[in-house]
Every structure is written in C-alpha cells, then in structure tokens.
Design a protein around this motif. Structure first.
Motif, PDB file in Angstrom:
ATOM      1  N   ARG A 195       0.847  -1.194   0.000  1.00  0.00           N
ATOM      2  CA  ARG A 195       0.000   0.000   0.000  1.00  0.00           C
ATOM      3  C   ARG A 195       0.878   1.238   0.000  1.00  0.00           C
ATOM      4  N   VAL A 196       0.606   2.143  -0.939  1.00  0.00           N
ATOM      5  CA  VAL A 196       1.448   3.330  -1.056  1.00  0.00           C
ATOM      6  C   VAL A 196       1.272   4.241   0.158  1.00  0.00           C
ATOM      7  N   ASP A 197       0.066   4.261   0.737  1.00  0.00           N
ATOM      8  CA  ASP A 197      -0.153   5.143   1.886  1.00  0.00           C
ATOM      9  C   ASP A 197       0.556   4.652   3.146  1.00  0.00           C
ATOM     10  N   GLN A 198       1.084   3.430   3.136  1.00  0.00           N
ATOM     11  CA  GLN A 198       1.818   2.912   4.287  1.00  0.00           C
ATOM     12  C   GLN A 198       3.327   3.088   4.158  1.00  0.00           C
ATOM     13  N   ILE A 199       3.760   3.798   3.122  1.00  0.00           N
ATOM     14  CA  ILE A 199       5.173   4.136   2.979  1.00  0.00           C
ATOM     15  C   ILE A 199       5.463   5.360   3.841  1.00  0.00           C
ATOM     16  N   LEU A 200       6.353   5.190   4.824  1.00  0.00           N
ATOM     17  CA  LEU A 200       6.653   6.258   5.781  1.00  0.00           C
ATOM     18  C   LEU A 200       7.835   7.115   5.335  1.00  0.00           C
ATOM     19  N   GLN A 201       8.795   6.502   4.683  1.00  0.00           N
ATOM     20  CA  GLN A 201       9.947   7.216   4.129  1.00  0.00           C
ATOM     21  C   GLN A 201      10.281   6.591   2.778  1.00  0.00           C
ATOM     22  N   LEU A 202      10.849   7.387   1.893  1.00  0.00           N
ATOM     23  CA  LEU A 202      11.159   6.874   0.558  1.00  0.00           C
ATOM     24  C   LEU A 202      12.405   7.553   0.021  1.00  0.00           C
ATOM     25  N   ASP A 203      13.305   6.729  -0.523  1.00  0.00           N
ATOM     26  CA  ASP A 203      14.488   7.232  -1.215  1.00  0.00           C
ATOM     27  C   ASP A 203      14.569   6.554  -2.570  1.00  0.00           C
ATOM     28  N   VAL A 204      14.771   7.354  -3.602  1.00  0.00           N
ATOM     29  CA  VAL A 204      14.931   6.829  -4.963  1.00  0.00           C
ATOM     30  C   VAL A 204      16.418   6.672  -5.228  1.00  0.00           C
ATOM     31  N   SER A 205      16.846   5.456  -5.553  1.00  0.00           N
ATOM     32  CA  SER A 205      18.261   5.205  -5.806  1.00  0.00           C
ATOM     33  C   SER A 205      18.581   5.412  -7.282  1.00  0.00           C
ATOM     34  N   GLU A 206      19.863   5.425  -7.583  1.00  0.00           N
ATOM     35  CA  GLU A 206      20.301   5.505  -8.967  1.00  0.00           C
ATOM     36  C   GLU A 206      20.287   4.133  -9.636  1.00  0.00           C
ATOM     37  N   GLU A 207      20.061   3.107  -8.834  1.00  0.00           N
ATOM     38  CA  GLU A 207      20.045   1.742  -9.364  1.00  0.00           C
ATOM     39  C   GLU A 207      18.794   1.507 -10.196  1.00  0.00           C
ATOM     40  N   GLY A 208      18.961   0.950 -11.349  1.00  0.00           N
ATOM     41  CA  GLY A 208      17.827   0.618 -12.203  1.00  0.00           C
ATOM     42  C   GLY A 208      17.494  -0.860 -12.120  1.00  0.00           C
ATOM     43  N   PHE A 209      16.395  -1.230 -12.721  1.00  0.00           N
ATOM     44  CA  PHE A 209      16.006  -2.632 -12.791  1.00  0.00           C
ATOM     45  C   PHE A 209      15.290  -2.860 -14.115  1.00  0.00           C
ATOM     46  N   THR A 210      15.179  -4.118 -14.487  1.00  0.00           N
ATOM     47  CA  THR A 210      14.502  -4.483 -15.725  1.00  0.00           C
ATOM     48  C   THR A 210      13.217  -5.230 -15.398  1.00  0.00           C
ATOM     49  N   LEU A 211      12.123  -4.772 -15.942  1.00  0.00           N
ATOM     50  CA  LEU A 211      10.850  -5.440 -15.734  1.00  0.00           C
ATOM     51  C   LEU A 211      10.879  -6.820 -16.365  1.00  0.00           C
ATOM     52  N   PRO A 212      10.509  -7.879 -15.618  1.00  0.00           N
ATOM     53  CA  PRO A 212      10.512  -9.225 -16.204  1.00  0.00           C
ATOM     54  C   PRO A 212       9.662  -9.286 -17.469  1.00  0.00           C
TER      55      PRO A 212
END
Length: 314
Positions: A195-212
């Motif tokens: 649930r997005v509303d239960q995210i208390l803190q958030l950091d966006v990293s420079e690390e990427g990922f590939t969608l399966p």
C-alpha cells in the motif's frame, strides 16, 4: 465490419511495429484466414505492408509510413471522455497534463463528436472510493509513479500490520494499481503488493532494474484478487437469523442458498466467516436479529460483549 478491421490492423502495426498473422487474429478475434484476406485487401489498396517469414517474422509497415486515420466514432469519443479520471491523475501529479490532453482531443474532434464528448462530461462523474472511506494521505505517490516509469529501485520504510510493524524494504516497482480509491504498488522481487499510503519514508536510488518480460500487471492483479477471496472465508459459523434481518456478501449468499426455515420463523444456516474477530464485529452489528450457535468460541465472545453492554446501559 471489414473496414473497421482493416483500420485496426493498420493501427496495431503502427503501434506494435511487427505482428504475426496469429497475433493479429487473436487481437481482432477472427481467424488467421481472415487476417490473410485483410492483408491482401490492404496490399490492393496500396498500403506498404509486407511480411517476413521465419521465427522472428511477421507483418510490418514500411519504415516511416504512418496512417492519417484520426477519425473517431461517437461511441469512441464518448468512451474516451468517460475514461478521464481527474482525481487519480491529480494524485499522480498528472492533473494538468490530463486536462491539456483532453482539451487537445476535444479541439480536434468534429463539432458533432465534440457535443457527444461534452454530454458525457456533463452527465457522468466517476468517484471510485466508498462513502465512509477517508482519503488516504499518499505524499510519496508521485515519486513512486516516477520510479515505476523510469525503472528506478526504491528504498522505503514501510508500515505493516504485524510485528515488527516498521520495516525497511528494497522495491523494484513494476506498476501501480488503484483499487477502491486506494493505491497499491506491485514490486519485485516476488512480486509482492504494498500500500502506497503505508510508505513512511522513501528514497529513490540511482540503481535501475529491468521489468521481467513475462510480467503482466493486469494478470497479476487478477490472480491476487482471486487468491484473496479464496483465503478470505476459510472458517464457518452456524447461525439463526430473525425474519427481516438482512445479511450481505458471502454470508447473505450462503443464507439464501442453504438456509432452512424453522418453526419459529427464524432461518438456520451454515455461513462462511473470515475469522472469529471479524465475525464478532459483523454479527454484533445485527443486534438481536442474529444468534450464533457455532463455533462456541464465537458464541461465547458475543455473549460476553452483550453482557458487558447490558451492564453499561443498565
């Protein structure tokens, strides 16, 4: 209609670059033989469409060819404007973008279709959340949406229902789902749902990922809902219901399908319950219109609550 199908083939190839006859047939819900005939008709009309043989083959449009088919039917124009959801778009940070896009589409429509679109906007308003649900505080939704779009890994402090409640999680956000006014992010590895509303803190990293490659968000969500409903009512209770008492959902369905009328007018039935805690709250709300016979744990708990209420209001 064949003409509509020919247009659909052109638009599909224009947006997906290359498709086999079998893929086109599945998309259009026709036979492969029909696709072959339609392709021949397009050839005869001078459309630069060609096919490649082999494992990686399929039909393609000549590089650079674009159709000028921008016409919409009245029904398509109405559906387009009915699909506008300004509330969720605003939550994602796209409110102004959606408004600008709708304005451009409206300006491009012929006068008659513009009237159809305006009538939809005037007469239909979509409001997904329930009446008694408070709006969630979702300050990190735009950041999550941006990470979904750009394929960036998230580091979050997440609050869950069991101990320890606040946990750190590394998320590869595959997609966002809006269900009954509440936003969920589907994230790997797993994938799992948060649930997005239960995210208390958030950091966006420079690390990427590939969608399966085999991940399908709609299919995943459908499977999740099916699994949720399968796990929802695993226990049972035997109840008696007074005349005029109305039950809803799975309990009401079980009462209607298997209820047995007794001499005093009450109806006896075995109904599914999610848990003793949940059933206690739901059945207690019906007051004297329901009697729980089994399980004993549930009956005793409701009896203790009723006794406490009687003492309180004596």
């Amino acid at each position: 209609m064949k003409s509509s199908r020919l247009v659909s083939i052109l638009l599909l190839l224009q947006t997906r670059d290359r498709m086999t006859a079998a893929q086109l047939a599945e998309e259009l819900e026709v036979s492969v033989r029909t696709v072959y005939r339609d392709v021949e008709s397009l050839h005869e009309a001078g459309v630069p469409l060609y096919g490649d043989a082999g494992h990686a083959g399929g039909y393609r449009l000549l590089d650079g060819y674009r159709t000028r088919l921008t016409g919409l039917t009245a029904g398509e124009a109405e559906a387009l404007f009915l699909a506008g959801v300004p509330g969720p778009a605003a939550e994602l940070g796209l409110g102004r973008v959606l408004a600008a896009a709708r304005l451009k589409v409206r300006a491009a429509l012929p006068r008659e279709l513009r009237a159809h679109a305006d009538r939809i906007s005037d007469r239909f308003h979509l409001d997904a959340p329930g009446w008694y649900a408070d709006a969630d505080d979702i300050p990190y939704l735009p950041a999550v949406a941006d990470a979904v779009w750009n394929g960036r890994v998230l580091s979050v402090l997440y609050r869950r229902w069991r101990e320890p409640t606040d946990v750190r999680r590394r998320l590869e956000p595959y997609g966002l789902v809006l269900k009954a006014g509440r936003w969920y992010v589907v994230a790997g590895p797993g994938p799992r749902t948060f649930r997005v509303d239960q995210i208390l803190q958030l950091d966006v990293s420079e690390e990427g990922f590939t969608l399966p490659e085999d991940f399908d968000l709609a299919a995943y969500w459908t499977a999740c809902q099916r699994d949720f409903h399968d796990r929802l009512h695993r226990d049972e209770a035997v109840i008696r219901v007074a005349p005029g008492t109305r039950l809803t959902g799975a309990t009401g369905d079980a009462l209607a399908a298997g209820g047995v009328r007794e001499p005093d007018g009450w109806t006896r039935a075995t109904v599914p319950i999610e848990s003793v805690d949940r059933a206690h709250d739901e059945f207690l709300a019906l007051g004297a219109g329901i009697e729980v016979l089994e399980p004993v744990e549930l009956r005793d708990r409701i009896a203790r609550t009723a006794a406490a209420l009687a003492r309180l209001y004596a």
